[in-house]
Scaffold this motif. Structure first.
Motif, mmCIF file in Angstrom:
data_model
loop_
_atom_site.group_PDB
_atom_site.id
_atom_site.type_symbol
_atom_site.label_atom_id
_atom_site.label_comp_id
_atom_site.label_asym_id
_atom_site.label_seq_id
_atom_site.Cartn_x
_atom_site.Cartn_y
_atom_site.Cartn_z
ATOM 1 N N UNK A 43 -8.918 8.878 58.254
ATOM 2 C CA UNK A 43 -9.247 7.465 58.423
ATOM 3 C C UNK A 43 -8.409 6.643 57.454
ATOM 4 N N UNK A 44 -8.320 5.346 57.706
ATOM 5 C CA UNK A 44 -7.537 4.440 56.867
ATOM 6 C C UNK A 44 -8.113 4.365 55.456
ATOM 7 N N UNK A 45 -7.275 4.630 54.457
ATOM 8 C CA UNK A 45 -7.671 4.561 53.049
ATOM 9 C C UNK A 45 -8.003 3.130 52.673
ATOM 10 N N UNK A 46 -9.119 2.943 51.936
ATOM 11 C CA UNK A 46 -9.527 1.605 51.511
ATOM 12 C C UNK A 46 -9.484 1.441 49.998
ATOM 13 N N UNK A 47 -9.841 2.464 49.232
ATOM 14 C CA UNK A 47 -9.801 2.340 47.780
ATOM 15 C C UNK A 47 -10.396 3.534 47.060
ATOM 16 N N UNK A 48 -10.087 3.623 45.757
ATOM 17 C CA UNK A 48 -10.661 4.642 44.882
ATOM 18 C C UNK A 48 -11.770 3.966 44.093
ATOM 19 N N UNK A 49 -12.977 4.516 44.164
ATOM 20 C CA UNK A 49 -14.072 3.883 43.439
ATOM 21 C C UNK A 49 -14.473 4.643 42.178
ATOM 22 N N UNK A 50 -14.020 5.900 42.044
ATOM 23 C CA UNK A 50 -14.392 6.657 40.846
ATOM 24 C C UNK A 50 -13.444 7.828 40.657
ATOM 25 N N UNK A 51 -13.102 8.097 39.403
ATOM 26 C CA UNK A 51 -12.375 9.304 39.012
ATOM 27 C C UNK A 51 -13.030 9.808 37.736
ATOM 28 N N UNK A 52 -13.410 11.096 37.750
ATOM 29 C CA UNK A 52 -14.047 11.651 36.554
ATOM 30 C C UNK A 52 -13.630 13.112 36.376
ATOM 31 N N UNK A 53 -13.531 13.562 35.119
ATOM 32 C CA UNK A 53 -13.174 14.960 34.867
ATOM 33 C C UNK A 53 -14.354 15.884 35.172
ATOM 34 N N UNK A 54 -14.043 17.112 35.585
ATOM 35 C CA UNK A 54 -15.055 18.144 35.799
ATOM 36 C C UNK A 54 -14.652 19.376 34.994
ATOM 37 N N UNK A 55 -15.469 20.416 35.045
ATOM 38 C CA UNK A 55 -15.133 21.650 34.340
ATOM 39 C C UNK A 55 -13.878 22.309 34.914
ATOM 40 N N UNK A 56 -13.646 22.101 36.217
ATOM 41 C CA UNK A 56 -12.529 22.763 36.889
ATOM 42 C C UNK A 56 -11.355 21.844 37.193
ATOM 43 N N UNK A 57 -11.434 20.578 36.836
ATOM 44 C CA UNK A 57 -10.355 19.642 37.127
ATOM 45 C C UNK A 57 -10.833 18.216 37.203
ATOM 46 N N UNK A 58 -10.813 17.645 38.422
ATOM 47 C CA UNK A 58 -11.156 16.239 38.609
ATOM 48 C C UNK A 58 -12.004 16.046 39.842
ATOM 49 N N UNK A 59 -12.758 14.957 39.854
ATOM 50 C CA UNK A 59 -13.553 14.524 41.005
ATOM 51 C C UNK A 59 -13.199 13.070 41.246
ATOM 52 N N UNK A 60 -12.817 12.765 42.481
ATOM 53 C CA UNK A 60 -12.499 11.384 42.845
ATOM 54 C C UNK A 60 -13.393 10.974 44.005
#
Length: 108
Positions: A43-60
């Motif tokens: 689907x058409x990208x609209x925006x990033x609302x959150x980025x946070x570190x996790x134990x294994x990398x990142x969560x967006x």
């Protein structure tokens, strides 16, 4: 100024370097999800609302337009979680929820 209030210049430089590395990591994740979210989710990208570190990398958490409508406040927006490793390589995604663009009560 007391001895406890003095700051070691080397500690300040180390903290600034760590902060710059964290910012660079977040920017790399943001660039990855911006460039791949639309293709990945379909689907058409609209925006990033959150980025946070996790134990294994990142969560967006990204938002995509799942259905366009007139007026655009009636667009259906999907919120998706994208999992990335420490190198910002995508390892998976899932839809968290959907809402109408004009419906902000859930976020207030």
């Amino acid at each position: 100024m007391t001895a406890d209030e003095k700051t070691d210049p080397e500690e300040v430089d180390e903290a600034a370097d760590v902060e710059q590395e964290e910012i660079a990591g977040i920017l790399a994740v943001r660039n990855t999800v911006q460039s791949t979210a639309g293709q990945l989710i379909g689907h058409e990208f609209d925006g990033v609302s959150e980025i946070s570190p996790t134990d294994d990398g990142w969560r967006a958490v990204v938002e995509v337009v799942e259905r366009r409508a007139v007026p655009d406040t009636q667009d259906i927006i999907g919120r998706y979680e994208i999992e990335l490793d420490t190198e910002a390589t995508v390892h998976g995604y899932r839809r968290l929820d959907r809402y109408r663009r004009g419906d902000t009560t859930e976020f207030e």
